[in-house]
Design an enzyme around this catalytic site. Sequence first.
Site, PDB file in Angstrom:
ATOM      1  N   CYS A  73       0.259  -1.121   0.030  1.00 42.73           N
ATOM      2  CA  CYS A  73       0.106  -0.330  -0.150  1.00 42.73           C
ATOM      3  C   CYS A  73       1.169   0.995   0.011  1.00 42.73           C
ATOM      4  O   CYS A  73       1.719   1.259   0.569  1.00 42.73           O
ATOM      5  CB  CYS A  73      -0.893  -0.128   1.543  1.00 42.73           C
ATOM      6  SG  CYS A  73      -2.426   1.645   1.262  1.00 42.73           S
TER       7      CYS A  73
ATOM      8  N   ASP B  60       0.812   3.514   1.684  1.00 42.32           N
ATOM      9  CA  ASP B  60       0.294   4.423   3.094  1.00 42.32           C
ATOM     10  C   ASP B  60       2.223   4.881   3.582  1.00 42.32           C
ATOM     11  O   ASP B  60       2.877   3.752   3.511  1.00 42.32           O
ATOM     12  CB  ASP B  60      -0.149   3.434   4.257  1.00 42.32           C
ATOM     13  CG  ASP B  60      -0.959   4.246   5.568  1.00 42.32           C
ATOM     14  OD1 ASP B  60       0.676   4.457   5.957  1.00 42.32           O
ATOM     15  OD2 ASP B  60      -1.771   3.893   5.936  1.00 42.32           O
TER      16      ASP B  60
ATOM     17  N   ARG C 182       3.142   4.646   6.406  1.00 40.39           N
ATOM     18  CA  ARG C 182       3.265   4.095   7.604  1.00 40.39           C
ATOM     19  C   ARG C 182       4.378   2.300   6.986  1.00 40.39           C
ATOM     20  O   ARG C 182       4.350   2.225   7.924  1.00 40.39           O
ATOM     21  CB  ARG C 182       2.007   3.669   8.399  1.00 40.39           C
ATOM     22  CG  ARG C 182       1.351   5.044   9.379  1.00 40.39           C
ATOM     23  CD  ARG C 182       0.999   5.083   9.589  1.00 40.39           C
ATOM     24  NE  ARG C 182      -0.291   4.284   9.122  1.00 40.39           N
ATOM     25  CZ  ARG C 182      -1.812   4.299   9.302  1.00 40.39           C
ATOM     26  NH1 ARG C 182      -2.356   4.153  10.713  1.00 40.39           N
ATOM     27  NH2 ARG C 182      -2.681   3.906   8.015  1.00 40.39           N
TER      28      ARG C 182
ATOM     29  N   HIS D  37      -2.329  -3.733   5.176  1.00 40.61           N
ATOM     30  CA  HIS D  37      -2.107  -3.646   6.786  1.00 40.61           C
ATOM     31  C   HIS D  37      -3.417  -3.006   6.907  1.00 40.61           C
ATOM     32  O   HIS D  37      -4.739  -2.315   7.009  1.00 40.61           O
ATOM     33  CB  HIS D  37      -1.192  -2.290   6.780  1.00 40.61           C
ATOM     34  CG  HIS D  37      -1.499  -0.907   5.950  1.00 40.61           C
ATOM     35  ND1 HIS D  37      -1.792  -0.038   6.816  1.00 40.61           N
ATOM     36  CD2 HIS D  37      -2.257  -0.401   4.770  1.00 40.61           C
ATOM     37  CE1 HIS D  37      -2.463   1.035   6.183  1.00 40.61           C
ATOM     38  NE2 HIS D  37      -2.096   0.796   4.390  1.00 40.61           N
TER      39      HIS D  37
ATOM     40  N   CYS E  67      -5.894   0.146   7.225  1.00 31.72           N
ATOM     41  CA  CYS E  67      -5.292   0.616   5.819  1.00 31.72           C
ATOM     42  C   CYS E  67      -6.582   1.914   6.008  1.00 31.72           C
ATOM     43  O   CYS E  67      -7.921   1.890   5.286  1.00 31.72           O
ATOM     44  CB  CYS E  67      -6.268  -0.405   4.959  1.00 31.72           C
ATOM     45  SG  CYS E  67      -5.116  -0.253   3.161  1.00 31.72           S
TER      46      CYS E  67
END
Length: 208
Positions: A41, A43, A45, A97, A100
Site C-alpha cells: 500500500c 500508506d 507508514r 495492512h 488501511c
Amino acid sequence: MNLDRVFKNNKQWIKDKLATDAKYFENLGEGQSPELLFIGCSDSRVTAEELMGLGPGEVFVHRNIANMVISIDLNVMSVVNYAVEHLKVNHVVVCGHYACGGVKAAMQSADLGLLNPWLRNIRDVYRIHKTELNAIPDEEKKYERLVELNVQEQCVNLIKTAAVQKAARERGLKVHGWVFDVHTGELIDLKIDFENILESIREIYHLD
C-alpha cells in the site's frame, strides 16, 4: 517538512554507507537481482524494505492505494511482468495492512469522486465475501478481516496472470499474502492455500 533536511539526511546516509563499505555504491550500480516482488500500500507508514529488514537491491517494490492488483492497471501489470519475466523473482508478495485508509473508504457508502472506480474493486471483494463479513458484529474486526480478504483476492488476481502461471510451472515461483499490523509492527503471513485456489479456478483462468 523542511526539504533541506532531506538532502542533509541523504549526505549523512552516504557517509554512513561508505563508512561500512567503501564499494557500497559501486556495487549498487552494477545492477539488481532481487528474489522478491513486494506489492504493498502507498500508506506512508508501510515502508516495504524497512519492515522486512531488507536493503537496496533485495526487493522490487510496487505500491498503490490498498495494494491492488487490477488486470487493466498497466502500472502494476508492467511491474509484475518485469519482475517475473526479466528479474526472475521467485516470490511475489501482496502485503496489506490494518488501519488501511483505502479499505476503510471502500466500506463507506460515499461518493469519493475519482477514487470511486479504484475503490469499487475493494467493494467487489466485500461482495464476494459478504456472508462472512456481515456475520462479524465488531466493525473493527470486520474491517481487519476485509483487509485480509482483499490481500487474498489480489493474490488470486496475480495467479490469474500468464506470467505468474508460467513462472510457477517453470521455476516454482510462489505467491504470498501478508498483512502488516501497524499497531504492533508485526508482519503476518496469512498462509493462504494458493495451490487449492489455483486448482479451483483453473478451468476458467488457466493459460497455456
